[in-house]
Scaffold this active site. Structure first.
Site, PDB file in Angstrom:
ATOM      1  N   LYS A  95     -15.106  -6.845   2.526  1.00 43.96           N
ATOM      2  CA  LYS A  95     -13.766  -6.186   1.874  1.00 43.96           C
ATOM      3  C   LYS A  95     -12.783  -6.971   1.815  1.00 43.96           C
ATOM      4  CE  LYS A  95     -13.442  -2.581  -0.125  1.00 43.96           C
ATOM      5  NZ  LYS A  95     -12.811  -1.283   0.332  1.00 43.96           N
TER       6      LYS A  95
ATOM      7  N   GLU B   3     -17.252   2.181   6.001  1.00 41.24           N
ATOM      8  CA  GLU B   3     -16.213   1.073   5.961  1.00 41.24           C
ATOM      9  C   GLU B   3     -15.623   0.893   7.286  1.00 41.24           C
ATOM     10  OE1 GLU B   3     -14.303  -0.549   2.613  1.00 41.24           O
ATOM     11  OE2 GLU B   3     -12.231  -0.074   3.378  1.00 41.24           O
TER      12      GLU B   3
ATOM     13  N   GLU C 112     -15.260   4.767  -5.016  1.00 42.31           N
ATOM     14  CA  GLU C 112     -14.624   4.420  -3.689  1.00 42.31           C
ATOM     15  C   GLU C 112     -13.140   5.223  -3.490  1.00 42.31           C
ATOM     16  OE1 GLU C 112     -15.467  -0.319  -5.453  1.00 42.31           O
ATOM     17  OE2 GLU C 112     -13.554   0.241  -4.322  1.00 42.31           O
ATOM     18  N   SER C 113     -12.651   5.345  -2.336  1.00 42.05           N
ATOM     19  CA  SER C 113     -11.709   5.922  -2.238  1.00 42.05           C
ATOM     20  C   SER C 113     -11.367   7.232  -2.139  1.00 42.05           C
ATOM     21  CB  SER C 113     -10.237   5.023  -2.424  1.00 42.05           C
ATOM     22  OG  SER C 113     -10.539   3.706  -2.258  1.00 42.05           O
TER      23      SER C 113
ATOM     24  N   LYS D 217     -12.685  -0.180   8.935  1.00 46.81           N
ATOM     25  CA  LYS D 217     -11.274  -0.213   8.493  1.00 46.81           C
ATOM     26  C   LYS D 217     -10.303  -0.137   9.536  1.00 46.81           C
ATOM     27  CE  LYS D 217      -8.659   1.768   4.289  1.00 46.81           C
ATOM     28  NZ  LYS D 217      -8.671   2.740   3.525  1.00 46.81           N
TER      29      LYS D 217
ATOM     30  N   GLU E  56     -14.776  -4.127  -8.737  1.00 47.04           N
ATOM     31  CA  GLU E  56     -13.877  -2.844  -8.750  1.00 47.04           C
ATOM     32  C   GLU E  56     -12.983  -2.751  -9.805  1.00 47.04           C
ATOM     33  OE1 GLU E  56     -12.048  -1.866  -4.792  1.00 47.04           O
ATOM     34  OE2 GLU E  56     -10.242  -1.850  -5.849  1.00 47.04           O
TER      35      GLU E  56
ATOM     36  N   ASN F 188     -12.313   2.479  -8.243  1.00 43.99           N
ATOM     37  CA  ASN F 188     -11.485   3.035  -7.042  1.00 43.99           C
ATOM     38  C   ASN F 188     -10.636   3.984  -7.590  1.00 43.99           C
ATOM     39  OD1 ASN F 188      -9.995   2.945  -4.722  1.00 43.99           O
ATOM     40  ND2 ASN F 188      -9.543   0.796  -4.853  1.00 43.99           N
TER      41      ASN F 188
HETATM   42  O1  LIG Z   1      -6.746   2.047   1.719  1.00 40.80           O
HETATM   43  C1  LIG Z   1      -5.412   1.573   1.631  1.00 40.80           C
HETATM   44  O2  LIG Z   1      -4.220   2.017   2.092  1.00 40.80           O
HETATM   45  C2  LIG Z   1      -5.345   0.549   0.660  1.00 40.80           C
HETATM   46  C3  LIG Z   1      -3.854  -0.155   0.191  1.00 40.80           C
HETATM   47  C4  LIG Z   1      -3.682  -1.004  -0.566  1.00 40.80           C
HETATM   48  C5  LIG Z   1      -4.848  -1.435  -1.211  1.00 40.80           C
HETATM   49  C6  LIG Z   1      -6.276  -1.077  -0.960  1.00 40.80           C
HETATM   50  C7  LIG Z   1      -6.354  -0.206   0.089  1.00 40.80           C
HETATM   51  N1  LIG Z   1      -7.597   0.044   0.381  1.00 40.80           N
HETATM   52  C8  LIG Z   1      -8.775  -0.648  -0.029  1.00 40.80           C
HETATM   53  C9  LIG Z   1     -10.026   0.269  -0.215  1.00 40.80           C
HETATM   54  O3  LIG Z   1     -10.829  -0.165  -1.190  1.00 40.80           O
HETATM   55  C10 LIG Z   1     -10.414   1.345   0.795  1.00 40.80           C
HETATM   56  O4  LIG Z   1     -10.367   0.734   1.919  1.00 40.80           O
HETATM   57  C11 LIG Z   1     -11.836   1.846   0.467  1.00 40.80           C
HETATM   58  O5  LIG Z   1     -12.086   1.998  -0.915  1.00 40.80           O
HETATM   59  C12 LIG Z   1     -11.851   3.150   1.152  1.00 40.80           C
HETATM   60  O6  LIG Z   1     -10.987   4.070   0.956  1.00 40.80           O
HETATM   61  P1  LIG Z   1     -10.822   5.233   1.882  1.00 40.80           P
HETATM   62  O7  LIG Z   1     -12.148   6.103   2.111  1.00 40.80           O
HETATM   63  O8  LIG Z   1      -9.820   6.178   0.956  1.00 40.80           O
HETATM   64  O9  LIG Z   1     -10.181   4.728   3.316  1.00 40.80           O
END
Ligand SMILES: O=C(O)c1ccccc1NCC(=O)[C@H](O)[C@H](O)COP(=O)(O)O
Length: 268
Positions: free
Chosen positions: A116, A55, A212-213, A57, A161, A182
């Site tokens: 996204k 991603e 995810e995340s 980001k 999601e 997520n």
């Molecule tokens: O990433 C955040 O801080 C966030 C806060 C509020 C709502 C959504 C958020 N993230 C969106 C996502 O879906 C993530 O960017 C994505 O799953 C990647 O997650 P990560 O690997 O933990 O950065």
């Protein structure tokens, strides 16, 4: 309308901004000729890479500071590191994203690109072409079947999601075929990889399932794959440092080359 009282303040602000954008003027309806996401995952598997959506980001409500380098160069580094697909934030106010960046990235790479964003209304689907769009079950509520249909009519593949069993049921009832679980709780913004492990067993085999995340290390990758993830979506851990090396460490997490890393390690 979704009840937002239990959401973290940052998430309420994200949703409010999304609704404002949805109310802005309509553009022409997009007509997408998408790059196949499932085929991209299959190619990665055949090549010995963990299927990974990396991603772009630039920042987020849970990140300190912002990444200012050229997002196209970052995206190319992710593909060089073995990413099967990319995700590009287009949310401008809280994630530093833009539809213009997504267009530039999609032109520069040949892998599928996920848009996204926080889509809550059909008009938002026409903001930009991408191969995949995200619909977040919690945010779209009862509109999920209609938005899913509207996205597919435009040619998009759709990643729906979810965060729990109830949302999973709604996603399946709506006909979702690609589902992301997520690990980030949008009420508290805390991450728990156990979320994926608790929801994944209830996902039918024919669904493409994405974790995810909160995935930060090769050990996390192996944990999510052991729990049934067909693919992973990773942002922060890749954006923190050398994106190509970080992506490679995660896509190689299952490679049988004797490079089995310590479970506490994180990519740098
Ligand atoms: O990433 C955040 O801080 C966030 C806060 C509020 C709502 C959504 C958020 N993230 C969106 C996502 O879906 C993530 O960017 C994505 O799953 C990647 O997650 P990560 O690997 O933990 O950065």
């Amino acid at each position: 309308m979704e009840d937002t009282t239990e959401l973290a303040p940052a998430v309420r602000s994200i949703l409010s901004a999304a609704r404002d954008r949805a109310a802005e003027g309509r553009t022409d309806r997009v007509d997408v000729d998408p790059r196949d996401l499932r085929a991209a995952f299959d190619r990665a598997e055949a090549d010995g890479r963990v299927p990974l959506i990396a991603e772009v980001k630039p920042t987020s409500p849970t990140t300190d500071g912002a990444r200012e380098d050229d997002p196209v160069a970052l995206a190319e580094g992710m593909v060089a590191g073995g990413a099967a697909a990319l995700s590009v934030l287009t949310e401008p106010e809280h994630f530093g994203g833009s539809v213009a960046v997504l267009e530039r990235v999609r032109e520069a790479v040949d892998v599928p690109v996920l848009r996204k964003d926080f889509v809550v209304a059909e008009s938002q689907l026409d903001a930009v072409e991408s191969d995949v769009v995200l619909l977040i079950a919690r945010f779209v509520g009862d509109d999920l079947p209609d938005l899913l249909a509207a996205a597919r009519e435009r040619g998009f593949q759709v990643l729906v999601e979810v965060h729990d069993r109830e949302e999973l049921t709604r996603a399946l009832d709506a006909g979702a075929t690609t589902i992301g679980v997520n690990n980030r709780d949008l009420a508290e913004l805390v991450v728990d990889l156990g979320t994926f492990e608790s929801v994944a067993p209830h996902v039918p085999d024919e669904v493409t399932l994405i974790a995810e995340s909160g995935i930060g290390s090769p050990a996390d990758v192996r944990r999510m794959r052991a729990a049934g993830a067909d693919a992973l979506l990773v942002g922060s851990a890749i954006m923190d440092g050398d994106v190509e090396a970080n992506t490679r460490a995660l896509t190689r997490a299952e490679a049988d080359d004797g490079d089995h890393r310590d479970t506490t390690e994180t990519p740098t």
